[in-house]
Structure formats: C-alpha cells, structure tokens
Design a protein around this motif. Sequence first.
Motif, PDB file in Angstrom:
ATOM      1  N   ASP A 213       0.759  -1.171  -0.131  1.00  0.00           N
ATOM      2  CA  ASP A 213       0.043  -0.049   0.081  1.00  0.00           C
ATOM      3  C   ASP A 213       0.915   1.240  -0.057  1.00  0.00           C
ATOM      4  OD1 ASP A 213      -2.042   2.017   0.457  1.00  0.00           O
ATOM      5  OD2 ASP A 213      -2.975   0.687   2.199  1.00  0.00           O
ATOM      6  N   GLU A 239      -1.334  -0.852  -3.948  1.00  0.00           N
ATOM      7  CA  GLU A 239      -2.511   0.026  -3.682  1.00  0.00           C
ATOM      8  C   GLU A 239      -2.427   1.405  -3.310  1.00  0.00           C
ATOM      9  OE1 GLU A 239      -3.980  -2.086  -0.048  1.00  0.00           O
ATOM     10  OE2 GLU A 239      -5.057  -0.450   0.842  1.00  0.00           O
ATOM     11  N   ASP A 240      -3.345   2.162  -3.954  1.00  0.00           N
ATOM     12  CA  ASP A 240      -3.619   3.840  -3.710  1.00  0.00           C
ATOM     13  C   ASP A 240      -2.139   4.227  -3.898  1.00  0.00           C
ATOM     14  OD1 ASP A 240      -5.910   3.266  -2.739  1.00  0.00           O
ATOM     15  OD2 ASP A 240      -5.609   3.413  -0.671  1.00  0.00           O
ATOM     16  N   GLU A 265     -10.389   2.820  -1.137  1.00  0.00           N
ATOM     17  CA  GLU A 265     -10.811   2.496   0.177  1.00  0.00           C
ATOM     18  C   GLU A 265     -11.450   3.997   0.500  1.00  0.00           C
ATOM     19  OE1 GLU A 265      -7.006   1.499   1.772  1.00  0.00           O
ATOM     20  OE2 GLU A 265      -7.071   3.202   3.005  1.00  0.00           O
TER      21      GLU A 265
HETATM   22 CO    CO Z   1      -4.951   1.136   2.277  1.00  0.00          CO
END
Ligand code: CO
Length: 405
Positions: A213, A239-240, A265
Amino acid sequence: MKRDIIESAEVIVCSPGRNFVTVKITTKAGYIGYGDATLNGRELAVAAYLEHYLCPLLEGRSVFQTEDIWNYFYKGAYWRKGPVTMTAIGAIDMALWDLKGKILETPVYNLLGGKSRSKMLTYTHANGKNLEDTLKRVEELKKASFEAIRVQCGIPGIEKAYGIGEKGIYEPAIKGNKPFEESWSTPKYLNFIPSVFEEVRKEFGEDLHLLHDSHHRLTPTEAARLAKDLEPYHLFWLEDVTPAEHQESFAQIKQKSVTPLAVGEVFNTIHDAHHLISNQSIDYIRMTVSHGGGITPMLKIAHFAEPYHIKTGCHGPSDISPIALAACLHVDTAINNFGIQEYMGYSETTEEAFPHEYYFENGHLHLTEAPGLGVDFNETFARKFEYEKAYLPINRLEDGTMFNW
Ligand code: CO
Ligand code: EZ4
C-alpha cells in the motif's frame, strides 16, 4: 403485526477496543438489525447526521425496501456523496439487509445472488519497523495460515512512516485533541521498497501472495516507477499509488507497468470510480462497504466492474466494526468477481462487543448459515467503554510541507 415495519432507529457511540458508531434498527415485531457507521477520526459527524436527519425518517418504513430507502436518503438529501453522508446511509442499508435476512431466516448472501464460493481468500498486514522485523512478521503470518500478506516496512531515514506498528499492532487513529504528525520522503521510499520485496521473495518463494500500500503518496510518474521496479516480485496488487481523486492518473500508470493496481478505500460512490472501471485502469476496486453507502451500492459496483475484468478487494481495516466486515463477506460470497478480502483483525474487547459467526481458518474467512449478517452487538458490555476523540495522523514532508497521509 407486520414483521418488517420499522419501529425505531438508534445510534450507539462507544469505544470497545476503539471508537465505533453502531446503528440499531428495531421493527414493530421486535426484530433487531445492526449497521456500522464508523468513520475513523470523524465518528461524531456521522452519528449526528444519522441522529438528526436519517433515523427519524425510518419509522413506519418496510425493511424490505432497501432500494427505495437508499435512494430516499441519497437523492432525497439534495446534497450528495461525501464520506459522512455515505457512511450514514451505508449503516442504515446494512442494518436493513441484516433485518431482511433475519426475518426471512436466511444469510444475507442468499438475497444477493447466493453462494458463489465457500470461503474468501484473505490478506492481513505485516508491518515491520525494519527489514528484519518485516521478514519475521511475514513468517509469523505464514505460520498463522495466511496465503496473502500486505508487506509494509519502516524506511531508513524516515522516522515515522505509514503503516508501521508497535509490537505488531497497527492502529492509525491516536487518542487526543490533535493529530499525530508523521513525516515522509518519496525518494527514500522509492529507493528502498523494491529491496524489501526482493528479500521477501528470496526468503518465502513465489507462492505467497504479496500486496503493498503506497497510501496515496506518489505522482503518476513516481507510481509508474515503483510499479515497474516491483514487477519482478509479482505482486498481487499495488494499492493507492496516487491520491485517488484524479481518475486519469491510473491510465498513465497502467500503460507503463503490469503490476496490478488496486484503489478505492476512500471512495464513497460509483462516481469516484466509473472511469477507472470503464477504462480498465485498475485491477481491483476496494471500496469499503460501509463508507461506500452500504451493500446496495457495493453490489451494483461489483456487477458494473465484472465485464471489465475488475475484481473486488474490499477494504477491511480494524476501524470498521465486525458488522461492516460481515457485510463485505456477504457481498464477497455472492458475487462472481470476488478478488480478495482485507482483514486486519480486532482486539479482544472489540471481539467481545461484537460476537460474530464469520471465522478465519486456513487463510480464508468463512461465513455460516446464520440468518442476516451474523453479527450480534453486546450493547451493555460495549457501552462500558466511552467514546474518546482520536484523530488519524497528518503527514508532512521533511521540510514541513503538508502532504498526503
Ligand atoms: Co489502504
Ligand atoms: O489507512 O483504515 O489498506 N488499509 C488502509 C487503512 C487505512 C485506515 C484509515 O482509517 O490503508 O489502514
């Protein structure tokens, strides 16, 4: 007496293990449904939105009308979207699905399409202060049967980086009247992280699913560099990578690398992700069922993503309650394009406050045949722990510039 007619809706704010906001909807026949309205670091805003504006409108409505009630609150407010609004709507939606299942004596997944799988591949977090520590935690999680692990690591030269826990427990919200300040250096991060994955692969081989992440910290060019540098280690997802408001960024990154991308998210409606999905700029959509407005919209988003080869990977941090985690699991069970489920786990106090049917075994989360969502709320116990204000951290570059957390 009609069993589906709502008598009352109540909001409970308390702190069994951490702060949680819980919605309790009771029907005239005495059925009770629960929803999770926890928005980390902004809990009271959602509680007020529910108490003042949504809950008083539910009396006399049928719990079966999830579609109409959702739209009544979404379209009916005039002011659309936003995490506070959508988390409030999401909690009610979840509680209504819980009630439908309880009244019809069936698990919620049976109302969403039925069982598409018997268990959900689950990942959790390895957050080491340094490489040695990270490798140790991966080892422990592997022993605990996890087949998929999100690997984060302290960065040499950065004193307080994202996602690094003390003694294995990672909780980003810190109690107090001011946010904790973390610091950041993108060059130090980019220079170091690929070596972490090199070591993890060397030590644990190819079979373990690895995730990472970046927590919204990179530009599209920096993100593409990281995605390319990580290619040899075959991540399950990255992620992200960039702040997700700018959907076009992801198309640029995707063109430059085959590392799978996950985001979502902090999204709260399909309008945050429709280009990402229809342009196939991502591989996994990660909306939180609670913060994205509940089961009703999450199901639509999953169905919308399916023809674009995009799978789900619902956000499952410890700052949503077991009620919201169960809501994720019912969606996960029912859809065809399920990818993976995040699961950070809970403290013993939280577990005691929310007795639940779902269980973790052999790297997967499982549901049972219990009706509704299968999560109870031990209200008397939970209320013993009073809400205490806690903020998520803020993040500054080394020269003091405010940055993305
Ligand atoms: Co996250
Ligand atoms: O920072 O849930 O993937 N998980 C995450 C989480 C979020 C927190 C914010 O409240 O990024 O740890």
